[in-house]
Design a protein around this motif. Structure first.
Motif, mmCIF file in Angstrom:
data_model
loop_
_atom_site.group_PDB
_atom_site.id
_atom_site.type_symbol
_atom_site.label_atom_id
_atom_site.label_comp_id
_atom_site.label_asym_id
_atom_site.label_seq_id
_atom_site.Cartn_x
_atom_site.Cartn_y
_atom_site.Cartn_z
ATOM 1 N N GLN A 93 90.836 109.486 23.482
ATOM 2 C CA GLN A 93 89.603 109.167 22.767
ATOM 3 C C GLN A 93 88.374 109.394 23.648
ATOM 4 O OE1 GLN A 93 90.699 105.184 21.786
ATOM 5 N NE2 GLN A 93 91.703 105.756 19.856
ATOM 6 N N GLN A 94 88.493 109.063 24.927
ATOM 7 C CA GLN A 94 87.392 109.320 25.858
ATOM 8 C C GLN A 94 87.088 110.814 25.936
ATOM 9 O OE1 GLN A 94 87.971 107.310 29.717
ATOM 10 N NE2 GLN A 94 89.302 105.858 28.676
ATOM 11 N N HIS A 95 88.145 111.613 26.015
ATOM 12 C CA HIS A 95 87.963 113.070 26.070
ATOM 13 C C HIS A 95 87.296 113.570 24.797
ATOM 14 C CE1 HIS A 95 89.195 117.292 25.495
ATOM 15 N NE2 HIS A 95 89.060 117.375 26.799
ATOM 16 N N TYR A 96 87.730 113.064 23.648
ATOM 17 C CA TYR A 96 87.168 113.501 22.375
ATOM 18 C C TYR A 96 85.689 113.133 22.277
ATOM 19 C CZ TYR A 96 86.402 113.802 17.315
ATOM 20 O OH TYR A 96 85.897 114.107 16.077
ATOM 21 N N LEU A 97 85.351 111.910 22.681
ATOM 22 C CA LEU A 97 83.966 111.450 22.563
ATOM 23 C C LEU A 97 83.036 112.185 23.524
ATOM 24 C CD1 LEU A 97 84.625 107.620 22.217
ATOM 25 C CD2 LEU A 97 83.517 109.045 20.500
ATOM 26 N N THR A 98 83.485 112.385 24.763
ATOM 27 C CA THR A 98 82.590 112.937 25.786
ATOM 28 C C THR A 98 82.636 114.457 25.894
ATOM 29 O OG1 THR A 98 84.279 112.635 27.512
ATOM 30 C CG2 THR A 98 82.738 110.819 27.130
ATOM 31 N N ARG A 99 83.814 115.052 25.691
ATOM 32 C CA ARG A 99 83.931 116.498 25.865
ATOM 33 C C ARG A 99 83.783 117.270 24.559
ATOM 34 N NH1 ARG A 99 85.615 117.944 30.997
ATOM 35 N NH2 ARG A 99 85.175 116.154 32.365
ATOM 36 N N VAL A 100 84.310 116.681 23.458
ATOM 37 C CA VAL A 100 84.228 117.361 22.160
ATOM 38 C C VAL A 100 82.926 117.012 21.441
ATOM 39 C CG1 VAL A 100 85.331 117.712 19.924
ATOM 40 C CG2 VAL A 100 86.742 117.410 21.974
ATOM 41 N N LEU A 101 82.635 115.706 21.344
ATOM 42 C CA LEU A 101 81.425 115.271 20.638
ATOM 43 C C LEU A 101 80.196 115.247 21.538
ATOM 44 C CD1 LEU A 101 82.835 112.328 18.460
ATOM 45 C CD2 LEU A 101 82.598 114.746 17.873
ATOM 46 N N ARG A 102 80.404 115.346 22.866
ATOM 47 C CA ARG A 102 79.316 115.369 23.840
ATOM 48 C C ARG A 102 78.494 114.090 23.842
ATOM 49 N NH1 ARG A 102 80.742 119.434 27.217
ATOM 50 N NH2 ARG A 102 81.172 121.366 26.089
ATOM 51 N N LEU A 103 79.143 112.952 23.623
ATOM 52 C CA LEU A 103 78.448 111.674 23.681
ATOM 53 C C LEU A 103 78.381 111.188 25.121
ATOM 54 C CD1 LEU A 103 79.857 109.732 20.579
ATOM 55 C CD2 LEU A 103 77.940 111.339 20.712
ATOM 56 N N ARG A 104 77.391 110.369 25.408
ATOM 57 C CA ARG A 104 77.209 109.787 26.733
ATOM 58 C C ARG A 104 77.012 108.280 26.594
ATOM 59 N NH1 ARG A 104 79.111 113.859 27.605
ATOM 60 N NH2 ARG A 104 78.379 115.638 28.836
ATOM 61 N N GLY A 105 76.976 107.580 27.727
ATOM 62 C CA GLY A 105 76.744 106.139 27.687
ATOM 63 C C GLY A 105 75.478 105.807 26.916
ATOM 64 N N GLY A 106 75.575 104.853 26.015
ATOM 65 C CA GLY A 106 74.444 104.480 25.178
ATOM 66 C C GLY A 106 74.452 105.130 23.812
ATOM 67 N N ASN A 107 75.223 106.221 23.643
ATOM 68 C CA ASN A 107 75.350 106.848 22.326
ATOM 69 C C ASN A 107 76.265 106.025 21.431
ATOM 70 O OD1 ASN A 107 75.352 110.217 23.692
ATOM 71 N ND2 ASN A 107 73.636 108.948 23.065
ATOM 72 N N ARG A 108 76.023 106.093 20.142
ATOM 73 C CA ARG A 108 76.772 105.276 19.186
ATOM 74 C C ARG A 108 77.702 106.129 18.316
ATOM 75 N NH1 ARG A 108 72.528 100.544 17.111
ATOM 76 N NH2 ARG A 108 72.249 99.582 19.188
ATOM 77 N N PHE A 109 78.754 105.483 17.847
ATOM 78 C CA PHE A 109 79.712 106.096 16.939
ATOM 79 C C PHE A 109 80.330 105.002 16.091
ATOM 80 C CE2 PHE A 109 82.023 104.868 20.703
ATOM 81 C CZ PHE A 109 83.243 104.394 20.242
ATOM 82 N N ILE A 110 81.120 105.381 15.117
ATOM 83 C CA ILE A 110 81.794 104.410 14.257
ATOM 84 C C ILE A 110 83.273 104.399 14.611
ATOM 85 C CG2 ILE A 110 82.474 103.827 11.892
ATOM 86 C CD1 ILE A 110 79.821 105.037 10.967
ATOM 87 N N ALA A 111 83.783 103.228 14.959
ATOM 88 C CA ALA A 111 85.210 103.056 15.243
ATOM 89 C C ALA A 111 85.868 102.476 14.000
ATOM 90 C CB ALA A 111 85.411 102.115 16.431
ATOM 91 N N MET A 112 86.968 103.081 13.548
ATOM 92 C CA MET A 112 87.673 102.613 12.358
ATOM 93 C C MET A 112 89.135 102.392 12.711
ATOM 94 S SD MET A 112 87.708 106.233 10.261
ATOM 95 C CE MET A 112 89.330 106.040 9.550
ATOM 96 N N ASP A 113 89.680 101.262 12.236
ATOM 97 C CA ASP A 113 91.058 100.922 12.629
ATOM 98 C C ASP A 113 92.112 101.446 11.660
ATOM 99 O OD1 ASP A 113 90.872 99.230 10.448
ATOM 100 O OD2 ASP A 113 91.251 97.388 11.578
ATOM 101 N N GLY A 114 91.698 102.200 10.653
ATOM 102 C CA GLY A 114 92.656 102.774 9.715
ATOM 103 C C GLY A 114 93.207 101.789 8.709
ATOM 104 N N GLN A 115 92.739 100.539 8.759
ATOM 105 C CA GLN A 115 93.209 99.518 7.834
ATOM 106 C C GLN A 115 92.074 98.933 7.004
ATOM 107 O OE1 GLN A 115 95.487 96.630 10.065
ATOM 108 N NE2 GLN A 115 96.934 98.158 10.815
ATOM 109 N N GLY A 116 90.970 99.659 6.967
ATOM 110 C CA GLY A 116 89.844 99.221 6.146
ATOM 111 C C GLY A 116 88.701 98.597 6.907
ATOM 112 N N ASN A 117 88.823 98.449 8.232
ATOM 113 C CA ASN A 117 87.770 97.849 9.047
ATOM 114 C C ASN A 117 87.093 98.909 9.895
ATOM 115 O OD1 ASN A 117 88.501 95.067 8.306
ATOM 116 N ND2 ASN A 117 90.315 95.451 9.541
#
Length: 254
Positions: free
Chosen positions: A25-49
Motif C-alpha cells: 500500500q505504501q508503494h501504491y500511494l507513494t510511487r503509483v499515486l505520487r502522494l507525499r506526507g500530508g496528502n489525503r486519500f480515502i481508506a475503505m475496509d471493504g465492509q462498508g466503512n
C-alpha cells in the motif's frame, strides 16, 4: 471526496485513529499515486466503512481525519452472487473486474464438465487483487469475495433455492428471458436479507446433466437473448440486467 483516491485496507489496519499501511500500500500511494506526507486519500475496509486519511511523514501510516458517511447508495439493495464457469485463457481477469464494477458481492469460480482451465493458487490471488483494484476504481464500499474454485456440484450445495433466488443462464432451449424473470420475481421482495444467484456457463455451455442438477437445486433456467454469448460476455450481460433492474426500483419518480 470523489476526486480523492481510494485504497482498500483490511479492517484490522485501522487502530487508534491511525491506518497502518502495508509495504504494498505504501508503494501504491507513494510511487503509483505520487502522494507525499500530508496528502489525503480515502481508506475503505471493504465492509462498508471508509475514512478520510492523511498520509504521515513516514508513509508507513496515515492519520484518520474523519469517518465518512455514504450519502448516496452505491451498493445494490440485494446481495448478488455470481457462479461463473471458468473461461479459458485469461478471461477470468476480465470477468472479475467487470463483475465488481457492476456491484456483485461474491464471485464463485466453478469447474464445470467443459471447463478447460485448472487455476493455481497464484491465479486466485491475482483475481482477488483485481477485485480490490476494481472496487477502488468504481468507488464501491464493499470489496467482493472471490472464493476458491469448486466443482459445479459443490457450488450447488452452497448456493441453492433454500437460501437465495437462483438463475441458470442457458444458451440453448427456450427458457424465459432473465429480464422477464427479474421483473416478475424481484429477489429484493423475498426476504429482509435478499440474495440472488446467477450462474453462467463455460465455452460450449452447460451439459444436460449440469442443467438437470441445477434445476433439482431450485435454479430457474433463463435466457440472455437470441445470440450465443462468449463465456466472458454472459456474466457481463446477466449482471447488467440485474443491476439495472435493482437500481431502477430505487429511482424515485420525478
Amino acid at each position: 471526496m470523489a476526486q480523492l483516491q481510494r485504497v482498500a485496507i483490511a479492517p484490522h489496519q485501522v487502530l487508534d485513529r491511525r491506518v497502518m499501511l502495508t509495504a504494498e500500500q505504501q508503494h501504491y500511494l507513494t510511487r503509483v499515486l505520487r502522494l507525499r506526507g500530508g496528502n489525503r486519500f480515502i481508506a475503505m475496509d471493504g465492509q462498508g466503512n471508509s475514512w478520510l486519511a492523511e498520509l504521515g511523514p513516514s508513509v508507513s501510516e496515515a492519520v484518520v481525519v474523519e469517518q465518512l458517511m455514504q450519502e448516496d447508495p452505491v451498493e445494490l439493495p440485494l446481495a448478488v452472487i455470481l457462479l461463473v464457469a471458468l473461461p479459458k485463457g485469461s478471461g477470468m481477469d476480465e470477468v472479475v473486474r467487470q463483475a465488481t464494477e457492476l456491484g456483485v458481492n461474491q464471485i464463485l469460480p466453478v469447474i464445470s464438465d467443459r471447463t478447460l482451465l485448472n487455476p493455481s493458487a497464484q491465479k486466485l490471488e491475482r483475481w482477488r487483487r483485481i477485485v480490490q483494484e476494481a472496487a477502488e476504481q468504481s468507488e464501491r464500499q464493499v470489496v467482493p469475495e472471490v472464493s476458491a474454485p469448486l466443482s459445479f456440484e459443490q457450488a450447488l450445495k452452497i448456493w441453492n433455492s433454500t437460501n437465495a433466488v437462483c438463475y441458470l443462464c442457458a444458451a440453448r432451449g427456450n427458457p424465459p428471458h432473465l429480464l422477464t424473470r427479474l421483473q416478475a420475481q424481484p429477489a429484493s421482495n423475498h426476504s429482509h436479507n435478499p440474495r440472488l444467484v446467477v450462474a453462467t456457463g463455460p465455452e460450449g455451455g452447460w451439459t444436460e446433466s449440469e442443467v438437470e442438477q441445477a434445476i433439482a437445486s431450485g435454479y430457474q433456467p433463463v435466457s440472455l437473448g437470441q445470440r450465443i454469448l462468449r463465456a466472458v460476455t454472459a456474466p457481463l450481460a446477466a449482471l447488467s440486467l440485474i443491476t439495472a433492474t435493482a437500481e431502477s426500483s430505487q429511482i424515485p419518480n420525478r
